[in-house]
Design a protein around this motif. Structure first.
Motif, PDB file in Angstrom:
ATOM      1  N   ASP A  51       0.831  -1.204   0.000  1.00 53.99           N
ATOM      2  CA  ASP A  51       0.000   0.000   0.000  1.00 53.99           C
ATOM      3  C   ASP A  51       0.868   1.257   0.000  1.00 53.99           C
ATOM      4  O   ASP A  51       1.929   1.297   0.620  1.00 53.99           O
ATOM      5  CB  ASP A  51      -0.900   0.038   1.241  1.00 53.99           C
ATOM      6  CG  ASP A  51      -2.072  -0.923   1.158  1.00 53.99           C
ATOM      7  OD1 ASP A  51      -2.523  -1.209   0.036  1.00 53.99           O
ATOM      8  OD2 ASP A  51      -2.537  -1.372   2.218  1.00 53.99           O
ATOM      9  N   SER A  52       0.373   2.276  -0.647  1.00 51.91           N
ATOM     10  CA  SER A  52       0.996   3.581  -0.603  1.00 51.91           C
ATOM     11  C   SER A  52       0.427   4.314   0.613  1.00 51.91           C
ATOM     12  O   SER A  52      -0.794   4.464   0.738  1.00 51.91           O
ATOM     13  CB  SER A  52       0.687   4.347  -1.891  1.00 51.91           C
ATOM     14  OG  SER A  52       1.284   5.607  -1.859  1.00 51.91           O
ATOM     15  N   VAL A  53       1.328   4.737   1.510  1.00 50.63           N
ATOM     16  CA  VAL A  53       0.909   5.343   2.769  1.00 50.63           C
ATOM     17  C   VAL A  53       1.491   6.748   2.873  1.00 50.63           C
ATOM     18  O   VAL A  53       2.675   6.957   2.630  1.00 50.63           O
ATOM     19  CB  VAL A  53       1.389   4.483   3.970  1.00 50.63           C
ATOM     20  CG1 VAL A  53       0.986   5.124   5.287  1.00 50.63           C
ATOM     21  CG2 VAL A  53       0.834   3.069   3.868  1.00 50.63           C
ATOM     22  N   ASP A  54       0.638   7.684   3.250  1.00 48.64           N
ATOM     23  CA  ASP A  54       1.052   9.074   3.401  1.00 48.64           C
ATOM     24  C   ASP A  54       1.180   9.445   4.875  1.00 48.64           C
ATOM     25  O   ASP A  54       0.473   8.895   5.722  1.00 48.64           O
ATOM     26  CB  ASP A  54       0.010  10.020   2.786  1.00 48.64           C
ATOM     27  CG  ASP A  54      -0.108   9.899   1.286  1.00 48.64           C
ATOM     28  OD1 ASP A  54       0.814   9.356   0.652  1.00 48.64           O
ATOM     29  OD2 ASP A  54      -1.136  10.354   0.736  1.00 48.64           O
ATOM     30  N   ILE A  55       2.042  10.397   5.144  1.00 49.17           N
ATOM     31  CA  ILE A  55       2.025  11.084   6.424  1.00 49.17           C
ATOM     32  C   ILE A  55       1.002  12.191   6.212  1.00 49.17           C
ATOM     33  O   ILE A  55       1.244  13.145   5.479  1.00 49.17           O
ATOM     34  CB  ILE A  55       3.397  11.683   6.791  1.00 49.17           C
ATOM     35  CG1 ILE A  55       4.448  10.585   6.901  1.00 49.17           C
ATOM     36  CG2 ILE A  55       3.294  12.490   8.085  1.00 49.17           C
ATOM     37  CD1 ILE A  55       5.871  11.115   6.974  1.00 49.17           C
ATOM     38  N   LEU A  80      -7.250   7.595   0.402  1.00 48.00           N
ATOM     39  CA  LEU A  80      -8.122   8.348   1.298  1.00 48.00           C
ATOM     40  C   LEU A  80      -7.581   9.764   1.513  1.00 48.00           C
ATOM     41  O   LEU A  80      -8.337  10.736   1.484  1.00 48.00           O
ATOM     42  CB  LEU A  80      -8.264   7.624   2.636  1.00 48.00           C
ATOM     43  CG  LEU A  80      -9.461   8.044   3.473  1.00 48.00           C
ATOM     44  CD1 LEU A  80     -10.769   7.755   2.750  1.00 48.00           C
ATOM     45  CD2 LEU A  80      -9.450   7.335   4.799  1.00 48.00           C
ATOM     46  N   ASN A  81      -6.282   9.875   1.702  1.00 46.55           N
ATOM     47  CA  ASN A  81      -5.671  11.182   1.892  1.00 46.55           C
ATOM     48  C   ASN A  81      -5.884  12.073   0.670  1.00 46.55           C
ATOM     49  O   ASN A  81      -6.190  13.259   0.793  1.00 46.55           O
ATOM     50  CB  ASN A  81      -4.179  11.033   2.196  1.00 46.55           C
ATOM     51  CG  ASN A  81      -3.520  12.346   2.559  1.00 46.55           C
ATOM     52  OD1 ASN A  81      -4.145  13.253   3.069  1.00 46.55           O
ATOM     53  ND2 ASN A  81      -2.236  12.437   2.278  1.00 46.55           N
ATOM     54  N   SER A  82      -5.753  11.497  -0.509  1.00 48.26           N
ATOM     55  CA  SER A  82      -5.889  12.299  -1.729  1.00 48.26           C
ATOM     56  C   SER A  82      -7.342  12.685  -2.022  1.00 48.26           C
ATOM     57  O   SER A  82      -7.592  13.586  -2.824  1.00 48.26           O
ATOM     58  CB  SER A  82      -5.288  11.567  -2.930  1.00 48.26           C
ATOM     59  OG  SER A  82      -6.029  10.412  -3.238  1.00 48.26           O
ATOM     60  N   HIS A  83      -8.291  12.027  -1.371  1.00 46.13           N
ATOM     61  CA  HIS A  83      -9.708  12.347  -1.576  1.00 46.13           C
ATOM     62  C   HIS A  83     -10.305  13.159  -0.421  1.00 46.13           C
ATOM     63  O   HIS A  83     -11.499  13.427  -0.404  1.00 46.13           O
ATOM     64  CB  HIS A  83     -10.508  11.067  -1.803  1.00 46.13           C
ATOM     65  CG  HIS A  83     -10.287  10.488  -3.156  1.00 46.13           C
ATOM     66  ND1 HIS A  83      -9.176   9.731  -3.468  1.00 46.13           N
ATOM     67  CD2 HIS A  83     -11.005  10.582  -4.293  1.00 46.13           C
ATOM     68  CE1 HIS A  83      -9.230   9.377  -4.734  1.00 46.13           C
ATOM     69  NE2 HIS A  83     -10.315   9.875  -5.267  1.00 46.13           N
ATOM     70  N   LYS A  84      -9.462  13.521   0.540  1.00 46.27           N
ATOM     71  CA  LYS A  84      -9.902  14.355   1.652  1.00 46.27           C
ATOM     72  C   LYS A  84      -9.924  15.804   1.164  1.00 46.27           C
ATOM     73  O   LYS A  84      -9.079  16.196   0.362  1.00 46.27           O
ATOM     74  CB  LYS A  84      -8.923  14.176   2.812  1.00 46.27           C
ATOM     75  CG  LYS A  84      -9.403  14.773   4.120  1.00 46.27           C
ATOM     76  CD  LYS A  84      -8.350  14.596   5.199  1.00 46.27           C
ATOM     77  CE  LYS A  84      -7.684  15.920   5.315  1.00 46.27           C
ATOM     78  NZ  LYS A  84      -6.554  16.103   6.073  1.00 46.27           N
ATOM     79  N   PRO A  85     -10.872  16.623   1.624  1.00 43.32           N
ATOM     80  CA  PRO A  85     -10.901  18.027   1.203  1.00 43.32           C
ATOM     81  C   PRO A  85      -9.580  18.743   1.501  1.00 43.32           C
ATOM     82  O   PRO A  85      -8.894  18.436   2.465  1.00 43.32           O
ATOM     83  CB  PRO A  85     -12.034  18.621   2.042  1.00 43.32           C
ATOM     84  CG  PRO A  85     -12.893  17.459   2.400  1.00 43.32           C
ATOM     85  CD  PRO A  85     -11.967  16.296   2.547  1.00 43.32           C
ATOM     86  N   LYS A  86      -9.238  19.679   0.667  1.00 41.81           N
ATOM     87  CA  LYS A  86      -7.990  20.437   0.813  1.00 41.81           C
ATOM     88  C   LYS A  86      -8.094  21.500   1.911  1.00 41.81           C
ATOM     89  O   LYS A  86      -7.091  21.934   2.452  1.00 41.81           O
ATOM     90  CB  LYS A  86      -7.612  21.129  -0.504  1.00 41.81           C
ATOM     91  CG  LYS A  86      -7.425  20.166  -1.655  1.00 41.81           C
ATOM     92  CD  LYS A  86      -6.115  19.419  -1.549  1.00 41.81           C
ATOM     93  CE  LYS A  86      -5.932  18.522  -2.751  1.00 41.81           C
ATOM     94  NZ  LYS A  86      -5.573  17.180  -2.402  1.00 41.81           N
ATOM     95  N   PHE A  87      -9.310  21.932   2.191  1.00 38.36           N
ATOM     96  CA  PHE A  87      -9.513  22.998   3.171  1.00 38.36           C
ATOM     97  C   PHE A  87     -10.382  22.498   4.314  1.00 38.36           C
ATOM     98  O   PHE A  87     -11.429  21.885   4.091  1.00 38.36           O
ATOM     99  CB  PHE A  87     -10.162  24.221   2.511  1.00 38.36           C
ATOM    100  CG  PHE A  87      -9.329  24.780   1.391  1.00 38.36           C
ATOM    101  CD1 PHE A  87      -8.223  25.577   1.655  1.00 38.36           C
ATOM    102  CD2 PHE A  87      -9.643  24.485   0.070  1.00 38.36           C
ATOM    103  CE1 PHE A  87      -7.451  26.080   0.618  1.00 38.36           C
ATOM    104  CE2 PHE A  87      -8.865  24.974  -0.972  1.00 38.36           C
ATOM    105  CZ  PHE A  87      -7.762  25.774  -0.689  1.00 38.36           C
TER     106      PHE A  87
END
Length: 196
Positions: A51-55, A80-87
């Motif tokens: 899996d690709s995991v982000d901090i 999930l991180n990339s689909h979370k709102p930016k603001f």
């Protein structure tokens, strides 16, 4: 939702690891995954080696500021991180993921996460901001619950079922849903699976 305790004794804090120091990022990621017992902080899915995991910086306003740090960081699956709102502003006020009361304010019911109190705006904002009820996450969670139902049906007794659950930590994905549907103590099962 799971409560991911943040401790001043974390290897991230004691090692004075900094996101700004690129060479620390892999150490931070590994430490967060370990602290989260190998699970994505937001989806509760078990993180696999491929899996690709982000901090993930929970509050994006703090990223690249002096306020950013351990208490704002979580290991999350990249999707999930990339689909979370930016603001975050449209979701304020918001419940913080490491709030000790999170289990008393958010529950899993009928396949989705909902606030225990319908008037709890902070809890609803956290649910919406993290996207834990997005169609894709909902679908993955529902498929996983169905797989575990099948596993339970195939096991001759509850002891065999519990042994099978801990043989593969992936079985423990979507912990809050498992606890709700199967009345399991997932923290206990995680501990047993880590001891294998």
């Amino acid at each position: 939702m799971r409560y991911f305790r943040k401790e001043n004794t974390s290897a991230i804090v004691s090692g004075n690891l900094s996101y700004e120091n690129v060479s620390d990022r892999n150490k931070i990621r590994k430490a967060l995954i370990k602290e989260q017992s190998g699970f994505c902080a937001y989806s509760e899915r078990y993180i696999k080696h491929t899996d690709s995991v982000d901090i993930e910086h929970f509050d994006p306003r703090e990223k690249n500021t002096t306020n950013d740090g351990y208490y704002n960081w979580y290991a999350t699956l990249h999707w999930l991180n990339s689909h979370k709102p930016k603001f975050i502003e449209p979701f304020l006020p918001i419940l913080i993921p490491y709030d000790i009361d999170i289990k008393d304010r958010i529950k899993y019911e009928d396949g989705i996460f909902v606030p225990l109190n319908a008037d709890d705006i902070e809890a609803q904002n956290l649910i919406d901001f993290l996207g834990v009820n997005k169609a894709e996450v909902y679908s993955d969670r529902a498929k996983h619950i169905n797989r575990i139902r099948t596993l339970k049906a195939l096991c001759a007794d509850n002891d065999l079922f519990l042994r099978k659950m801990i043989e593969d930590q992936d079985n423990l994905s979507f912990a809050t849903a498992l606890e709700s549907v199967f009345e399991l103590d997932v923290d206990d099962l995680i501990e047993k699976s880590l001891a294998l």
